[in-house]
Design a protein around this motif. Structure first.
Motif, PDB file in Angstrom:
ATOM      1  N   UNK A 336       0.825  -1.194   0.000  1.00  0.00           N
ATOM      2  CA  UNK A 336       0.000   0.000   0.000  1.00  0.00           C
ATOM      3  C   UNK A 336       0.859   1.245   0.000  1.00  0.00           C
ATOM      4  N   UNK A 337       0.559   2.156   0.917  1.00  0.00           N
ATOM      5  CA  UNK A 337       1.318   3.401   0.994  1.00  0.00           C
ATOM      6  C   UNK A 337       2.778   3.145   1.344  1.00  0.00           C
ATOM      7  N   UNK A 338       3.073   1.926   1.865  1.00  0.00           N
ATOM      8  CA  UNK A 338       4.455   1.594   2.212  1.00  0.00           C
ATOM      9  C   UNK A 338       5.400   1.718   1.010  1.00  0.00           C
ATOM     10  N   UNK A 339       4.892   1.418  -0.187  1.00  0.00           N
ATOM     11  CA  UNK A 339       5.749   1.504  -1.372  1.00  0.00           C
ATOM     12  C   UNK A 339       6.156   2.949  -1.638  1.00  0.00           C
ATOM     13  N   UNK A 340       5.251   3.899  -1.403  1.00  0.00           N
ATOM     14  CA  UNK A 340       5.585   5.312  -1.570  1.00  0.00           C
ATOM     15  C   UNK A 340       6.551   5.776  -0.491  1.00  0.00           C
ATOM     16  N   UNK A 341       6.305   5.341   0.735  1.00  0.00           N
ATOM     17  CA  UNK A 341       7.183   5.760   1.841  1.00  0.00           C
ATOM     18  C   UNK A 341       8.621   5.309   1.625  1.00  0.00           C
ATOM     19  N   UNK A 342       8.799   4.067   1.150  1.00  0.00           N
ATOM     20  CA  UNK A 342      10.144   3.543   0.975  1.00  0.00           C
ATOM     21  C   UNK A 342      10.844   4.160  -0.239  1.00  0.00           C
ATOM     22  N   UNK A 343      10.055   4.591  -1.231  1.00  0.00           N
ATOM     23  CA  UNK A 343      10.656   5.243  -2.389  1.00  0.00           C
ATOM     24  C   UNK A 343      11.221   6.607  -2.014  1.00  0.00           C
ATOM     25  N   UNK A 344      10.510   7.322  -1.146  1.00  0.00           N
ATOM     26  CA  UNK A 344      10.976   8.636  -0.700  1.00  0.00           C
ATOM     27  C   UNK A 344      12.159   8.502   0.254  1.00  0.00           C
ATOM     28  N   UNK A 345      12.100   7.500   1.139  1.00  0.00           N
ATOM     29  CA  UNK A 345      13.150   7.283   2.138  1.00  0.00           C
ATOM     30  C   UNK A 345      13.438   5.790   2.199  1.00  0.00           C
ATOM     31  N   UNK A 346      14.567   5.369   1.643  1.00  0.00           N
ATOM     32  CA  UNK A 346      14.871   3.944   1.549  1.00  0.00           C
ATOM     33  C   UNK A 346      14.974   3.258   2.910  1.00  0.00           C
ATOM     34  N   UNK A 347      15.131   4.043   3.984  1.00  0.00           N
ATOM     35  CA  UNK A 347      15.188   3.461   5.325  1.00  0.00           C
ATOM     36  C   UNK A 347      13.807   3.290   5.933  1.00  0.00           C
ATOM     37  N   UNK A 348      12.789   3.820   5.276  1.00  0.00           N
ATOM     38  CA  UNK A 348      11.424   3.771   5.810  1.00  0.00           C
ATOM     39  C   UNK A 348      10.661   2.621   5.153  1.00  0.00           C
ATOM     40  N   UNK A 349      11.091   1.396   5.452  1.00  0.00           N
ATOM     41  CA  UNK A 349      10.454   0.228   4.880  1.00  0.00           C
ATOM     42  C   UNK A 349      11.317  -0.999   5.112  1.00  0.00           C
ATOM     43  N   UNK A 350      10.792  -2.152   4.777  1.00  0.00           N
ATOM     44  CA  UNK A 350      11.498  -3.416   4.985  1.00  0.00           C
ATOM     45  C   UNK A 350      11.660  -4.107   3.643  1.00  0.00           C
ATOM     46  N   UNK A 351      12.886  -4.271   3.184  1.00  0.00           N
ATOM     47  CA  UNK A 351      13.143  -4.975   1.939  1.00  0.00           C
ATOM     48  C   UNK A 351      12.847  -6.470   2.094  1.00  0.00           C
ATOM     49  N   UNK A 352      12.291  -7.066   1.063  1.00  0.00           N
ATOM     50  CA  UNK A 352      12.077  -8.517   0.961  1.00  0.00           C
ATOM     51  C   UNK A 352      11.095  -9.053   1.991  1.00  0.00           C
ATOM     52  N   UNK A 353      10.254  -8.201   2.533  1.00  0.00           N
ATOM     53  CA  UNK A 353       9.278  -8.661   3.516  1.00  0.00           C
ATOM     54  C   UNK A 353       8.334  -9.700   2.916  1.00  0.00           C
ATOM     55  N   UNK A 354       8.061  -9.579   1.616  1.00  0.00           N
ATOM     56  CA  UNK A 354       7.120 -10.491   0.978  1.00  0.00           C
ATOM     57  C   UNK A 354       7.703 -11.884   0.764  1.00  0.00           C
ATOM     58  N   UNK A 355       9.000 -12.066   1.061  1.00  0.00           N
ATOM     59  CA  UNK A 355       9.593 -13.399   0.971  1.00  0.00           C
ATOM     60  C   UNK A 355       9.228 -14.260   2.182  1.00  0.00           C
ATOM     61  N   UNK A 356       8.677 -13.675   3.218  1.00  0.00           N
ATOM     62  CA  UNK A 356       8.438 -14.405   4.464  1.00  0.00           C
ATOM     63  C   UNK A 356       7.276 -15.384   4.320  1.00  0.00           C
ATOM     64  N   UNK A 357       7.145 -16.264   5.295  1.00  0.00           N
ATOM     65  CA  UNK A 357       6.115 -17.304   5.255  1.00  0.00           C
ATOM     66  C   UNK A 357       4.702 -16.763   5.432  1.00  0.00           C
ATOM     67  N   UNK A 358       4.594 -15.498   5.862  1.00  0.00           N
ATOM     68  CA  UNK A 358       3.267 -14.893   6.027  1.00  0.00           C
ATOM     69  C   UNK A 358       2.608 -14.596   4.679  1.00  0.00           C
ATOM     70  N   UNK A 359       3.410 -14.616   3.601  1.00  0.00           N
ATOM     71  CA  UNK A 359       2.885 -14.333   2.263  1.00  0.00           C
ATOM     72  C   UNK A 359       2.744 -15.649   1.517  1.00  0.00           C
ATOM     73  N   UNK A 360       2.137 -15.587   0.361  1.00  0.00           N
ATOM     74  CA  UNK A 360       1.937 -16.776  -0.458  1.00  0.00           C
ATOM     75  C   UNK A 360       0.602 -17.428  -0.188  1.00  0.00           C
ATOM     76  N   UNK A 361       0.529 -18.750  -0.442  1.00  0.00           N
ATOM     77  CA  UNK A 361      -0.731 -19.500  -0.335  1.00  0.00           C
ATOM     78  C   UNK A 361      -0.799 -20.211   1.003  1.00  0.00           C
ATOM     79  N   UNK A 362      -1.942 -20.100   1.664  1.00  0.00           N
ATOM     80  CA  UNK A 362      -2.148 -20.758   2.981  1.00  0.00           C
ATOM     81  C   UNK A 362      -3.540 -21.395   3.000  1.00  0.00           C
TER      82      UNK A 362
END
Length: 362
Positions: A336-362
């Motif tokens: 969501x808005x996280x993509x805009x926040x991290x683009x403006x400030x690269x420290x304001x976000x978590x890289x590769x968060x979508x690689x975690x087990x919380x994402x994908x098919x469950x």
């Protein structure tokens, strides 16, 4: 070369022209819009005389009241059969100071700086600082001619961009402030909100394409209608653009920014048909803007439509996978808005968060 933004060269300078043309004009007209004095040679016809054609071309250029430099003229050759004849004729007139070729190189050394654009099927000349060579994936040297079946708009645009600094170097300009041209266009769009003034910053037949939604307009009439009915007066009052980066080339600007707005209405160009959600949106965007002379020719506007839909509250975080009858759910890889926040400030976000087990098919 003209100090004005553009002027139309007589069509007799290009021989011959037949068939339907796309929106992109013939190369000689494009160079006129860029402010350059050039003569284009495309093909011979019965009774054709190269010497007579060049002389008529020079006379036609010198007769233009817009021409402010009369001692530097470029020749563009689109017919491989005429390349050597043109090269032999150039030393006879010192005003012919550079040469641009398509499809075939000069046999023997060139007497003036020469830029060559070759299709992949043509034998390559050896490039040098005065005689650069570019190779294209197109099979035919006619890839730059809009009236031909071999026209390739992508490679034609690339060849034009590569030719621009070459002509500026050897013809002595003109130079335009691309950033000021783009900033003026945006000012009329978003601050003044004037359709007429916005269109006044563009060439005779421009186009705009918002890539994710395929909205915009092709040609002056349709683009004017789009700006009037679906863009300039349809944007929320708090519409803003937060700059991220800007790259300026010979004839293009790549502007990276965050579009900020309140989704308080149906925004036709951005979220067509989506009812107002009242939510604040911050959407990373890129504008690739082609400038011809001191006027805009086209805009390609890109953004992540998924984050726009997510922020507007109409795209869920999970969907049934692989169909609506499945008990398994897919967590969509959308920010969501996280993509805009991290683009403006690269420290304001978590890289590769979508690689975690919380994402994908469950």
């Amino acid at each position: 070369m003209s100090s004005l933004s553009s002027f139309r060269l007589p069509r007799s300078l290009v021989l011959p022209q037949t068939g339907d043309k796309p929106l992109d004009p013939e190369p000689v007209q494009k160079w006129a819009e860029e402010g350059f004095a050039v003569i284009g040679v495309t093909a011979s016809s019965p009774g054709f005389s190269l010497e007579h054609t060049l002389q008529k071309g020079i006379e036609a250029l010198l007769s233009l009241k817009e021409l402010d430099t009369n001692d530097k003229i470029a020749i563009l050759v689109y017919d491989a059969k005429l390349v050597n004849a043109v090269a032999r004729a150039i030393p006879n007139d010192p005003r012919l100071v550079c040469l641009i070729l398509y499809g075939s190189g000069v046999t023997g050394p060139s007497t003036v700086p020469t830029l060559s654009h070759f299709p992949a099927s043509v034998n390559k000349d050896t490039p040098s600082p005065l005689n650069p060579v570019h190779i294209y994936t197109s099979a035919s040297p006619n890839f730059v001619l809009p009236h031909t079946a071999e026209y390739d708009p992508g490679n034609a645009a690339l060849a034009h961009s590569r030719s621009l600094p070459f002509l500026r170097k050897w013809l002595g300009g003109p130079m335009f402030d691309l950033e000021a041209i783009w900033d003026e266009h945006c000012y009329f769009e978003f601050d003044v909100r004037s359709v007429a003034k916005t269109m006044g910053t563009m060439v005779e037949e421009p186009y705009v394409n918002h890539v994710p939604t395929m909205t915009g307009g092709i040609g002056r009439q349709r683009l004017t209608a789009f700006y009037r009915d679906h863009f300039i007066f349809s944007n929320p009052p708090d519409m803003g653009m937060q700059p991220v980066s800007r790259t300026v080339g010979s004839d293009r600007i790549v502007d990276e920014f965050i579009a900020t707005l309140t989704h308080d209405r149906v925004i036709d160009w951005l979220l067509p048909g989506v009812p107002a959600s009242g939510k604040k949106l911050a959407i990373p965007m890129i504008a690739v803007v082609n400038v011809r002379g001191d006027r805009l020719y086209n805009e390609h506007i890109w953004w992540d439509q998924a984050t726009a839909l997510r922020q507007a509250g109409v795209l869920p975080t999970h969907l049934p996978y692989p169909n609506s009858e499945s008990s398994r759910m897919l967590r969509l890889p959308v920010a969501g808005v996280e993509s805009a926040n991290m683009l403006v400030d690269e420290a304001n976000g978590i890289s590769n968060e979508m690689f975690s087990s919380e994402w994908g098919v469950h």
